[in-house]
Scaffold this motif. Structure first.
Motif, PDB file in Angstrom:
ATOM      1  N   TYR A   1       1.681   1.903   1.031  1.00  0.00           N
ATOM      2  CA  TYR A   1       0.935   1.096   0.213  1.00  0.00           C
ATOM      3  C   TYR A   1       1.501   0.321  -0.739  1.00  0.00           C
ATOM      4  N   TRP A   2       2.586   0.304  -0.938  1.00  0.00           N
ATOM      5  CA  TRP A   2       3.413  -0.597  -2.024  1.00  0.00           C
ATOM      6  C   TRP A   2       3.559  -2.093  -1.375  1.00  0.00           C
TER       7      TRP A   2
ATOM      8  N   GLY B   1      -4.312   2.173  -7.854  1.00  0.00           N
ATOM      9  CA  GLY B   1      -5.429   1.358  -8.523  1.00  0.00           C
ATOM     10  C   GLY B   1      -6.766   1.491  -7.789  1.00  0.00           C
ATOM     11  N   ARG B   2      -6.938   2.330  -6.513  1.00  0.00           N
ATOM     12  CA  ARG B   2      -8.018   2.180  -5.973  1.00  0.00           C
ATOM     13  C   ARG B   2      -8.277   3.372  -5.466  1.00  0.00           C
TER      14      ARG B   2
ATOM     15  N   PRO C   1     -15.863  -0.520  -4.311  1.00  0.00           N
ATOM     16  CA  PRO C   1     -16.719  -1.673  -3.433  1.00  0.00           C
ATOM     17  C   PRO C   1     -15.885  -2.434  -2.519  1.00  0.00           C
ATOM     18  N   ALA C   2     -14.643  -2.739  -2.668  1.00  0.00           N
ATOM     19  CA  ALA C   2     -14.041  -3.475  -2.043  1.00  0.00           C
ATOM     20  C   ALA C   2     -13.668  -3.082  -0.628  1.00  0.00           C
ATOM     21  N   TYR C   3     -13.647  -1.614  -0.614  1.00  0.00           N
ATOM     22  CA  TYR C   3     -13.881  -1.218   0.838  1.00  0.00           C
ATOM     23  C   TYR C   3     -15.027  -1.352   1.631  1.00  0.00           C
ATOM     24  N   GLU C   4     -16.322  -1.726   1.161  1.00  0.00           N
ATOM     25  CA  GLU C   4     -17.204  -1.501   1.830  1.00  0.00           C
ATOM     26  C   GLU C   4     -17.408  -2.321   3.215  1.00  0.00           C
ATOM     27  N   PRO C   5     -16.664  -3.604   3.248  1.00  0.00           N
ATOM     28  CA  PRO C   5     -16.648  -4.165   4.784  1.00  0.00           C
ATOM     29  C   PRO C   5     -15.908  -3.379   5.590  1.00  0.00           C
TER      30      PRO C   5
ATOM     31  N   GLN D   1      -4.101  -0.687   0.140  1.00  0.00           N
ATOM     32  CA  GLN D   1      -3.658  -1.738  -0.907  1.00  0.00           C
ATOM     33  C   GLN D   1      -4.113  -3.033  -0.992  1.00  0.00           C
ATOM     34  N   HIS D   2      -4.536  -3.222   0.259  1.00  0.00           N
ATOM     35  CA  HIS D   2      -5.173  -4.703   0.483  1.00  0.00           C
ATOM     36  C   HIS D   2      -6.569  -4.697   1.180  1.00  0.00           C
ATOM     37  N   PRO D   3      -7.590  -4.238   0.413  1.00  0.00           N
ATOM     38  CA  PRO D   3      -8.928  -3.998   1.254  1.00  0.00           C
ATOM     39  C   PRO D   3      -9.469  -5.061   2.152  1.00  0.00           C
ATOM     40  N   ASP D   4      -9.023  -6.502   1.654  1.00  0.00           N
ATOM     41  CA  ASP D   4      -9.711  -7.735   2.490  1.00  0.00           C
ATOM     42  C   ASP D   4      -8.862  -7.583   3.777  1.00  0.00           C
TER      43      ASP D   4
END
Length: 334
Positions: A86-87, A152-153, A158-162, A124-127
């Motif tokens: 995840y780094w 950090g998450r 909320p970034a994981y909603e999609p 580490q990159h929700p998008d």
């Protein structure tokens, strides 16, 4: 006709993933953090343990032989959590998940009647997580394995909603399996990093999903928690009390104990009494056989561990394989 015996917690080691990240400066930093969290004694034992099990972690013939010895018909195979990385930056993360997904699918394709697989998603990159999930499904995998958090998450971000929305829409399995514990050096002796750290991480991650309302917003999510969900299922009374008396205790619509029957849990708790309690709290239809194959913190005989809980016959058969067969759409066997 009976349901096959299905082990939903089994791992594969993917050397091709480790070759991709070799020499990356951020990998060295991640390993330094891992060393601080686990301590030198644990790292030394871990290295020897993995070397001894390298064959069954990588070779399908050896895996099948071990499955036969344990009376397991089907394994749901997920990458070793050491492959999360995840780094990694966006470009490298994409290469990691694509390689891991493809390699896991190829491993399982060597015995398609007995092996199903899970891929990886870059928390580490929700998008990018939706793309990784779609790639895994496109490779014929049943879903993805994720850790308990990313730097950090938390999983409530909320970034994981999609990602949750897509997983629910597709019916993909999301296997929640921690790797490392953020209590850091407090657990650096006596292998506390695993024996205490892993169940702690499970409980924290699941609590984020419950209290934040993720499970309310995405009721069709199919999340399977490793290690019996850690400490959470046996301590839901305290969570329910906080939900009732504290106005700041989350945004979930129901008491936290309600959501134990909205999740799935593997049976790997190492205590028949705890397994019986897990079945009581979550329901026999929400517990799945799990071994953590082939690591030393697992069990070589998951069916015997399940039998020790002395469940009634219908519940035993459901946990042994009926529940997982339904999740994975497996055929019955004669």
């Amino acid at each position: 006709m009976t349901a096959p015996t299905v082990d939903v917690h089994a791992h594969v080691l993917l050397p091709e993933v480790e070759r991709l990240v070799a020499g990356e400066p951020a990998l060295a930093a991640a390993r330094q953090l891992d060393a601080r969290r686990n301590g030198p004694d644990a790292l030394a034992v871990n290295g020897q343990m993995v070397r001894e099990r390298l064959g069954v972690l990588t070779d399908v013939a050896q895996r099948l032989s071990a499955m036969d010895g344990a009376g397991v018909d089907v394994q749901l195979v997920s990458p070793s959590p050491s492959h999360y990385h995840y780094w990694a930056d966006r470009g490298l993360a994409r290469t990691v998940w694509e390689t891991a997904n493809t390699a896991t699918a190829e491993h399982c394709a060597r015995a398609p009647e007995r092996l199903r697989g899970l891929g990886l998603a870059p928390l580490q990159h929700p998008d990018l997580a939706v793309q990784a999930l779609d790639h895994a499904l496109g490779e014929g995998l049943a879903g993805v394995e994720i850790g308990s958090h990313a730097p950090g998450r938390e999983l409530s971000d909320p970034a994981y909603e999609p990602f949750w929305e897509r997983a629910a829409e597709t019916g993909a399995l999301v296997f929640l399996h921690p790797f490392g514990c953020t209590l850091d050096e407090r657990l650096d002796r006596w292998y506390l990093s695993n024996s205490v750290g892993q169940p702690t991480e499970n409980a924290v991650a699941l609590s984020h999903l419950v209290f934040s309302g993720v499970l309310d917003r995405h009721p069709r999510l199919r999340i399977v928690a490793a290690h019996g969900g850690g400490y959470l299922p046996t301590h839901l009374g305290r969570a329910d009390h906080a939900w009732r008396v504290r106005p700041d205790a989350g945004n979930c619509a129901h008491p936290p104990s309600h959501y134990a029957r909205r999740l799935w849990f593997d049976s790997l708790v190492h205590d028949p009494a705890v397994l019986r309690e897990l079945v009581r709290v979550a329901g026999a239809d929400r517990v799945l056989l799990g071994s953590d194959f082939p690591f030393d913190m697992g069990t070589d005989d998951p069916v015997a561990a399940l039998r020790a809980a002395e469940l009634n016959d219908p519940d035993f058969d459901a946990v042994r394989g009926g529940n997982a067969a339904a999740l994975l759409n497996l055929k019955e066997i004669r």
